[in-house]
Design an enzyme around this catalytic site. Sequence first.
Site, mmCIF file in Angstrom:
data_model
loop_
_atom_site.group_PDB
_atom_site.id
_atom_site.type_symbol
_atom_site.label_atom_id
_atom_site.label_comp_id
_atom_site.label_asym_id
_atom_site.label_seq_id
_atom_site.Cartn_x
_atom_site.Cartn_y
_atom_site.Cartn_z
ATOM 1 N N ARG A 16 50.328 50.613 33.923
ATOM 2 C CA ARG A 16 51.307 51.214 34.842
ATOM 3 C C ARG A 16 52.186 50.122 35.450
ATOM 4 O O ARG A 16 53.374 50.303 35.659
ATOM 5 C CB ARG A 16 50.616 52.022 35.947
ATOM 6 C CG ARG A 16 51.583 52.480 37.039
ATOM 7 C CD ARG A 16 51.066 53.599 37.925
ATOM 8 N NE ARG A 16 49.680 53.466 38.298
ATOM 9 C CZ ARG A 16 49.207 52.583 39.192
ATOM 10 N NH1 ARG A 16 50.018 51.746 39.813
ATOM 11 N NH2 ARG A 16 47.916 52.533 39.453
ATOM 12 N N TYR B 131 75.376 65.548 37.319
ATOM 13 C CA TYR B 131 74.407 66.300 36.518
ATOM 14 C C TYR B 131 73.637 67.258 37.447
ATOM 15 O O TYR B 131 73.276 66.881 38.577
ATOM 16 C CB TYR B 131 73.464 65.309 35.832
ATOM 17 C CG TYR B 131 72.205 65.948 35.300
ATOM 18 C CD1 TYR B 131 72.260 66.939 34.330
ATOM 19 C CD2 TYR B 131 70.958 65.558 35.778
ATOM 20 C CE1 TYR B 131 71.111 67.532 33.854
ATOM 21 C CE2 TYR B 131 69.799 66.145 35.308
ATOM 22 C CZ TYR B 131 69.880 67.136 34.345
ATOM 23 O OH TYR B 131 68.743 67.724 33.883
ATOM 24 N N ASP C 182 75.927 56.294 37.097
ATOM 25 C CA ASP C 182 75.177 56.923 36.013
ATOM 26 C C ASP C 182 76.036 56.806 34.753
ATOM 27 O O ASP C 182 77.099 57.429 34.648
ATOM 28 C CB ASP C 182 74.908 58.395 36.367
ATOM 29 C CG ASP C 182 74.024 59.083 35.332
ATOM 30 O OD1 ASP C 182 74.035 58.658 34.162
ATOM 31 O OD2 ASP C 182 73.334 60.057 35.689
ATOM 32 N N LYS D 197 69.191 60.325 26.255
ATOM 33 C CA LYS D 197 70.456 60.660 25.592
ATOM 34 C C LYS D 197 70.839 59.570 24.582
ATOM 35 O O LYS D 197 70.115 59.330 23.647
ATOM 36 C CB LYS D 197 71.522 60.897 26.656
ATOM 37 C CG LYS D 197 71.062 61.838 27.798
ATOM 38 C CD LYS D 197 70.670 63.192 27.286
ATOM 39 C CE LYS D 197 70.172 64.212 28.296
ATOM 40 N NZ LYS D 197 69.620 63.842 29.543
HETATM 41 C C1 LIG Z 1 74.255 62.366 33.340
HETATM 42 C C2 LIG Z 1 72.785 62.612 33.419
HETATM 43 N N1 LIG Z 1 72.048 61.892 34.272
HETATM 44 C C3 LIG Z 1 70.709 62.085 34.398
HETATM 45 C C4 LIG Z 1 70.058 63.039 33.640
HETATM 46 C C5 LIG Z 1 68.567 63.242 33.822
HETATM 47 O O1 LIG Z 1 67.889 62.674 32.752
HETATM 48 P P1 LIG Z 1 66.448 63.168 32.221
HETATM 49 O O2 LIG Z 1 66.658 64.508 31.594
HETATM 50 O O3 LIG Z 1 66.051 62.089 31.265
HETATM 51 O O4 LIG Z 1 65.555 63.277 33.402
HETATM 52 C C6 LIG Z 1 70.789 63.809 32.728
HETATM 53 C C7 LIG Z 1 70.123 64.829 31.919
HETATM 54 O O5 LIG Z 1 70.740 65.625 31.260
HETATM 55 C C8 LIG Z 1 72.179 63.583 32.622
HETATM 56 O O6 LIG Z 1 72.939 64.301 31.775
#
Ligand SMILES: Cc1ncc(COP(=O)(O)O)c(C=O)c1O
Length: 418
Positions: free
Chosen positions: A65, A117, A188, A213
């Site tokens: 961890r 998001y 992000d 992604k």
């Molecule tokens: C722009 C963006 N940030 C964060 C996330 C969250 O990621 P996760 O699904 O890996 O928790 C997503 C998920 O679709 C996203 O599109």
Amino acid sequence: MTLAEHPIETPPRAPSPVHRFGTLAVHAGSPHDPVTGAVIEPISLSTTFAQTSVGKPVGQYEYSRSSNPNRDNFERAIAALEHARFALAFSSGSATTANILQSLAAGSHVISVSDVYGGTHRYFTKVALTHDVKVTFSPSIEIDIAQLITPETKLIWIESPSNPTLTLVDIRKVATIAHQHGILVVVDNTFLSPYVQNPLDHGADIVVHSVTKYINGHSDVVMGAAAFNSQDVYDRLSFLQNALGAVPSAFDCWLAHRGLKTLHLRAREATKNATGVANALKNSPNIIAVNYPGLPSHPQYAVTQKQHRDGMGGGMLSFRIRGGHEAAERFCQATKIYTLAESLGGIESLVEVPSAMTHGGIPREQREAAGVFDDLVRVSCGIEDEADLVADVLQALEKAVVGPKITNALASNGNGSV
Ligand SMILES: Cc1ncc(COP(=O)(O)O)c(C=O)c1O
């Protein structure tokens, strides 16, 4: 894992930060196995590591961890590709967001772009609040920021491009004002990946990714990452990473690292395909508006050219279809190559209707203020052939937009963001 602790001189003929993206993607954090010479690192599944005497582990590891060889290697590669001193990997993009927000003291204030998001919006409005961290959303952060800052403001949260309207933010502009007040800027970068954009180069303090992604890129790992240059941020986030335990498995780190090695190839193909599809959509009478940062008609095209590698638009786009929500749903069911599914950034192309799927949890009024209308369709272009993807979109549009045939003469460009 810090780049300084373990500079990229592993393997011996290693690349250094002067190398270009593809070379770093393949080699950074990819040492040859010192025992067998294996060119690809083994997966280190052991949860614990032997100690020769109390508190004296055989090597640098004690318990998985806290740190693990596969996670360390992956973090080193992310740091190299995001031009950062440090990177940390988490069990998901959402866990990354949660760790950063948890690092703020109670009473802190955050300013965020409006169209984040949906899961980020959920965390900001439903979880952060329970720890007395308040978030103010702004639809035009570059203009509003100076007015929104309070003495409690500790963080600014940017998604550029935003999900799902592909709105861009001039990171440098926001960071300049934020830094005058000692406020950290988080970007992000999930929608573009470090191949297309490096937010730290434009003044951001922390860059975050849903590794799920583009970075992993094969729709088979849920993971997240953050990269940054500050020792203080590293100390705070790595402490929380261990304390909260939201860490990825060794196997997932290994898979994501394998995916990362081809990021530059995938990102280039995805951009080429999205550009072809955006141009085809722009000329279709069945469309109200197309949002794609690679089109010169995008309202922030100047930011695309300033912030993105070679002015690339990335693999994501969205568009408003004529015929309302029903047409949007019909479109997503009529595609033959694109799969109707949430997520993005994989080798396979996907479509979805954000108002009913990824962003369904955001109240309609807020959603529409951010441009997420019921007729919006989000498209993630994979790495199939451009001509096939364009043909698939056009045939699905014909099927989805029923009613009187619309001619080019009647069609308008709606909000002008075609
Ligand atoms: C722009 C963006 N940030 C964060 C996330 C969250 O990621 P996760 O699904 O890996 O928790 C997503 C998920 O679709 C996203 O599109």
